[in-house]
Design a protein around this motif. Structure first.
Motif, PDB file in Angstrom:
ATOM      1  N   LEU A 272       0.567  -1.099   0.430  1.00  0.00           N
ATOM      2  CA  LEU A 272      -0.045  -0.107   0.449  1.00  0.00           C
ATOM      3  C   LEU A 272       0.693   1.381  -0.202  1.00  0.00           C
ATOM      4  N   TRP A 273       1.116   1.550  -0.931  1.00  0.00           N
ATOM      5  CA  TRP A 273       2.235   2.790  -0.881  1.00  0.00           C
ATOM      6  C   TRP A 273       1.651   3.779  -0.585  1.00  0.00           C
ATOM      7  N   GLY A 274      -0.106   4.258  -0.877  1.00  0.00           N
ATOM      8  CA  GLY A 274      -0.675   5.265   0.313  1.00  0.00           C
ATOM      9  C   GLY A 274      -1.619   6.161  -1.371  1.00  0.00           C
ATOM     10  N   GLY A 275      -2.042   7.513  -0.965  1.00  0.00           N
ATOM     11  CA  GLY A 275      -3.119   8.106  -1.929  1.00  0.00           C
ATOM     12  C   GLY A 275      -3.067   9.427  -1.504  1.00  0.00           C
ATOM     13  N   ALA A 276      -3.686  10.039  -2.500  1.00  0.00           N
ATOM     14  CA  ALA A 276      -3.727  11.554  -2.257  1.00  0.00           C
ATOM     15  C   ALA A 276      -5.928  11.815  -2.050  1.00  0.00           C
ATOM     16  N   GLY A 277      -6.400  13.070  -2.321  1.00  0.00           N
ATOM     17  CA  GLY A 277      -7.387  13.347  -2.293  1.00  0.00           C
ATOM     18  C   GLY A 277      -7.231  14.617  -1.418  1.00  0.00           C
ATOM     19  N   ALA A 278      -8.796  15.205  -2.319  1.00  0.00           N
ATOM     20  CA  ALA A 278      -9.068  16.689  -2.504  1.00  0.00           C
ATOM     21  C   ALA A 278     -10.570  16.982  -2.777  1.00  0.00           C
ATOM     22  N   VAL A 279     -11.163  17.934  -2.623  1.00  0.00           N
ATOM     23  CA  VAL A 279     -12.276  18.381  -2.011  1.00  0.00           C
ATOM     24  C   VAL A 279     -13.338  19.345  -2.806  1.00  0.00           C
ATOM     25  N   ASP A 280     -14.535  19.541  -3.321  1.00  0.00           N
ATOM     26  CA  ASP A 280     -14.406  20.999  -4.411  1.00  0.00           C
ATOM     27  C   ASP A 280     -15.824  21.334  -3.358  1.00  0.00           C
ATOM     28  N   ASN A 281     -15.827  22.122  -3.847  1.00  0.00           N
ATOM     29  CA  ASN A 281     -17.136  22.660  -3.574  1.00  0.00           C
ATOM     30  C   ASN A 281     -18.557  21.907  -2.529  1.00  0.00           C
ATOM     31  N   PRO A 282     -18.727  21.690  -1.982  1.00  0.00           N
ATOM     32  CA  PRO A 282     -19.701  20.663  -1.866  1.00  0.00           C
ATOM     33  C   PRO A 282     -21.095  21.195  -2.377  1.00  0.00           C
ATOM     34  N   ASP A 283     -21.572  22.094  -2.664  1.00  0.00           N
ATOM     35  CA  ASP A 283     -22.283  22.984  -3.286  1.00  0.00           C
ATOM     36  C   ASP A 283     -22.563  23.518  -5.189  1.00  0.00           C
ATOM     37  N   VAL A 284     -22.826  22.128  -5.626  1.00  0.00           N
ATOM     38  CA  VAL A 284     -22.180  22.007  -7.048  1.00  0.00           C
ATOM     39  C   VAL A 284     -22.722  23.430  -8.159  1.00  0.00           C
ATOM     40  N   LEU A 285     -23.724  24.137  -7.561  1.00  0.00           N
ATOM     41  CA  LEU A 285     -24.699  25.440  -8.339  1.00  0.00           C
ATOM     42  C   LEU A 285     -23.163  26.846  -7.727  1.00  0.00           C
ATOM     43  N   ALA A 286     -22.300  26.912  -7.271  1.00  0.00           N
ATOM     44  CA  ALA A 286     -20.904  27.390  -6.688  1.00  0.00           C
ATOM     45  C   ALA A 286     -19.823  27.081  -7.468  1.00  0.00           C
ATOM     46  N   ARG A 287     -19.869  25.927  -8.632  1.00  0.00           N
ATOM     47  CA  ARG A 287     -18.963  26.046  -9.353  1.00  0.00           C
ATOM     48  C   ARG A 287     -18.211  26.187  -9.925  1.00  0.00           C
ATOM     49  N   PRO A 288     -17.484  26.872 -10.935  1.00  0.00           N
ATOM     50  CA  PRO A 288     -17.142  28.154 -11.749  1.00  0.00           C
ATOM     51  C   PRO A 288     -17.498  27.403 -13.058  1.00  0.00           C
ATOM     52  N   VAL A 289     -17.309  26.349 -12.980  1.00  0.00           N
ATOM     53  CA  VAL A 289     -17.511  25.147 -14.413  1.00  0.00           C
ATOM     54  C   VAL A 289     -18.206  24.052 -13.691  1.00  0.00           C
ATOM     55  N   PHE A 290     -18.528  23.488 -15.287  1.00  0.00           N
ATOM     56  CA  PHE A 290     -19.068  21.844 -15.410  1.00  0.00           C
ATOM     57  C   PHE A 290     -18.571  20.734 -16.150  1.00  0.00           C
ATOM     58  N   ASP A 291     -17.270  21.352 -17.039  1.00  0.00           N
ATOM     59  CA  ASP A 291     -16.978  20.363 -18.132  1.00  0.00           C
ATOM     60  C   ASP A 291     -15.363  20.389 -17.343  1.00  0.00           C
ATOM     61  N   ASP A 292     -15.381  20.192 -16.336  1.00  0.00           N
ATOM     62  CA  ASP A 292     -14.416  19.933 -15.098  1.00  0.00           C
ATOM     63  C   ASP A 292     -14.272  19.392 -14.476  1.00  0.00           C
ATOM     64  N   ALA A 293     -13.267  18.953 -14.058  1.00  0.00           N
ATOM     65  CA  ALA A 293     -13.362  17.856 -12.254  1.00  0.00           C
ATOM     66  C   ALA A 293     -12.136  19.183 -11.441  1.00  0.00           C
ATOM     67  N   PRO A 294     -12.020  19.551 -11.182  1.00  0.00           N
ATOM     68  CA  PRO A 294     -10.466  20.034 -10.432  1.00  0.00           C
ATOM     69  C   PRO A 294     -10.069  19.054  -8.772  1.00  0.00           C
ATOM     70  N   GLY A 414     -12.584  26.572  -6.536  1.00  0.00           N
ATOM     71  CA  GLY A 414     -12.397  28.120  -7.237  1.00  0.00           C
ATOM     72  C   GLY A 414     -13.354  28.711  -6.806  1.00  0.00           C
ATOM     73  N   THR A 415     -13.317  30.317  -7.238  1.00  0.00           N
ATOM     74  CA  THR A 415     -13.643  30.656  -7.171  1.00  0.00           C
ATOM     75  C   THR A 415     -15.181  31.070  -7.084  1.00  0.00           C
ATOM     76  N   PRO A 416     -16.042  31.035  -6.278  1.00  0.00           N
ATOM     77  CA  PRO A 416     -17.448  30.860  -5.961  1.00  0.00           C
ATOM     78  C   PRO A 416     -18.425  31.234  -7.636  1.00  0.00           C
ATOM     79  N   ALA A 417     -19.475  30.768  -8.406  1.00  0.00           N
ATOM     80  CA  ALA A 417     -20.282  31.288  -9.071  1.00  0.00           C
ATOM     81  C   ALA A 417     -20.671  32.287  -8.339  1.00  0.00           C
ATOM     82  N   ARG A 418     -21.630  33.403  -8.523  1.00  0.00           N
ATOM     83  CA  ARG A 418     -22.368  34.400  -7.666  1.00  0.00           C
ATOM     84  C   ARG A 418     -24.220  34.182  -8.346  1.00  0.00           C
ATOM     85  N   VAL A 419     -24.746  33.601  -8.041  1.00  0.00           N
ATOM     86  CA  VAL A 419     -26.040  32.843  -8.163  1.00  0.00           C
ATOM     87  C   VAL A 419     -27.021  33.913  -7.309  1.00  0.00           C
TER      88      VAL A 419
END
Length: 500
Positions: A272-294, A414-419
């Motif tokens: 088990l070499w190990g790994g890494a994790g990341a988290v994006d904004n849980p509010d989908v509608l605040a994410r800057p784009v929808f064609d990517d998964a930062p 990223g910078t959240p969208a202004r809904v």
């Protein structure tokens, strides 16, 4: 390298339970998990190793609630724990928990550990249909009982206002945005997903634990029919996860020194070499784009960078695959060749979708594959709506630096969208999808649009615009992304027309 601080997987077990579909043949998730645990212990070839277990970490079971699943497993095994945890809901947790166990062993806090998970949603469904209460049929109720959910499980306040809450509504928004950004029309996007899922089904057809082990053609998967109804405009039923399964998995991990002292054969050991994790904004509608998964990109790049390996060095890849967008995005990030098949299981649609514990099955299968082959395996796990991402790396050889993971997730929002609310005017569609009723008729449209001043409007439109959008996408074969619209927003209910 200190063998006492090198984590290795020494035993894995996973299974499916197929009764006759009646309430009488139903099985409790705890019993499934215990069967997987016993299989993992037997798989070590060193039964005495189980006496050294001092940690059990459980992926959240959704089909039935356990206040402390690790304690129940430990009681059945007769072991005393110094460390245990139960995760929240989220498909990223199998990889995250395995990574955490790796760090605990590397830092001397754990001797031997189990990571466990299981679902019995098929059994719960059968009992519900028969009007049978599982608790009254002997299922564990103290501590345990029917599943419970909090309001936060439904999504952010903005998502609730817009009515954009369910996986079948949200993942297509990402799918349609990605297809447009890659220059694919709706038919081409559907074909890409169907081709990939056909290859996935062929993998599932050979797996003994797969819930639906039948190889299917791209036409079977991508063509709407009476047995493959439209769920959304880009995903017929066979491209949606199948959660009504009875499946469980377990992995046993210890230090290399402990494994050797217990007599585990060298050909059973996977590092088990190990790994890494990341988290994006849980509010989908605040994410800057929808064609990517930062978050996906960050988790993959961090893991590969820490291990100093490239994607072409990977012998096996398993992508979390609740919907085709997720393995497609992982394939994009890894630069996999066209026609690649990033699964060792067959995906949620064909192997089965035991909710949060799916990737624990991928860890088990990757371990078995590595025992037969040399190389490095990457297991990817996804939670939320491309929100929580974690990957782990396994190998037939020790990494020169031992454990190189980092189970702590980094935030990449990223910078959240202004809904904005109550908007009336023109806008440009950022992404949109149609969902259908069970008879196949357009039911609702879900729209995310950018106003001329850079704000965002999101919500749902009724049957009339859903039919219009269906005609554009499914009849005229044209993407809605980038289209100009006139809209009026009233508490998330949208009145929408295409601009002439």
């Amino acid at each position: 390298m200190n063998a006492e601080r090198v984590p290795v997987i020494v035993g894995v077990g996973d299974l499916k339970f197929t009764g006759d579909g009646t309430a009488q043949s139903a099985i409790e998730p705890l019993d499934l998990v215990l069967r997987a645990v016993n299989a993992a212990i037997e798989d070590t070839g060193a039964p005495g190793l189980s006496a050294q277990l001092d940690a059990i970490h459980a992926v959240r079971t959704t089909s039935w609630n356990y206040a402390d699943l690790p304690a129940l497993v430990a009681e059945r095994l007769g072991v005393t724990l110094t460390s245990s945890s139960s995760s929240t809901i989220g498909g990223h947790h199998p990889a995250r928990l395995l990574d955490q166990v790796g760090r605990d062993i590397a830092e001397g806090r754990t001797t031997a550990a189990l990571v466990v998970g299981g679902e019995a949603q098929a059994s719960v469904r059968a009992m519900t249909k028969a009007g049978v209460d599982p608790g009254e049929s002997g299922w564990t109720t103290v501590p345990g009982g029917p599943p419970s959910f909090s309001p936060e499980d439904l999504g952010s306040a903005e998502m609730q206002r817009a009515g954009i809450l369910a996986p079948v509504q949200i993942y297509p928004l990402f799918e349609n945005a990605r297809a447009h950004s890659r220059g694919l029309n709706p038919d081409q996007g559907m074909r890409e997903s169907a081709d990939m899922y056909s290859r996935f089904s062929a993998i599932a057809a050979e797996h003994p634990v797969a819930w639906s082990p039948v190889a299917r053609t791209p036409e079977d998967i991508g063509t709407v029919s009476s047995s493959n109804r439209s769920v959304s405009d880009c995903y017929p039923l066979s491209m949606n996860a199948m959660p009504f399964v009875d499946q469980a998995a377990a992995a046993m991990v210890c230090s290399l020194a402990t494994a050797r002292e217990a007599g585990v054969a060298e050909d059973r050991i996977v590092y088990l070499w190990g790994g890494a994790g990341a988290v994006d904004n849980p509010d989908v509608l605040a994410r800057p784009v929808f064609d990517d998964a930062p978050a996906l990109r960050a988790a993959v790049r961090r893991a590969l960078s820490r291990a100093e390996v490239a994607s072409e060095d990977l012998a096996f890849v398993d992508a979390y695959s609740c919907f085709p967008i997720v393995p497609n995005l992982l394939a994009d990030e890894l630069g996999l060749a066209e026609g690649a098949t990033p699964t060792v299981l067959g995906g949620h649609s064909f192997f089965g979708g035991p909710l949060s514990s799916y990737s624990l099955h991928a860890i088990a299968e990757s371990t078995r594959l590595l025992r037969k082959n040399s190389g490095v395996a990457l297991v990817h796990a996804n939670g939320g709506y491309l929100t929580y991402q974690h990957v782990v790396l396994l190998s037939t050889r020790a990494h020169r630096d031992g454990y190189i993971g980092d189970p702590e997730q980094v935030t990449v929002s990223g910078t959240p969208a202004r809904v904005v609310h109550g908007y009336s005017g023109t806008a440009t569609i950022e992404t949109a999808t149609v969902t259908y009723d069970r008879s196949g008729l357009p039911e609702q449209a879900f729209v995310v649009a950018a106003t001329d001043d850079g704000a965002r409007v999101a919500g749902r439109a009724g049957h009339e615009f859903a039919t219009t959008l269906h005609d554009l996408v499914s009849v005229q074969n044209e993407s809605a992304v980038g289209r100009r619209i006139d809209l009026v927003d009233s508490e998330g209910n949208l009145a929408v027309d295409f601009c002439m």
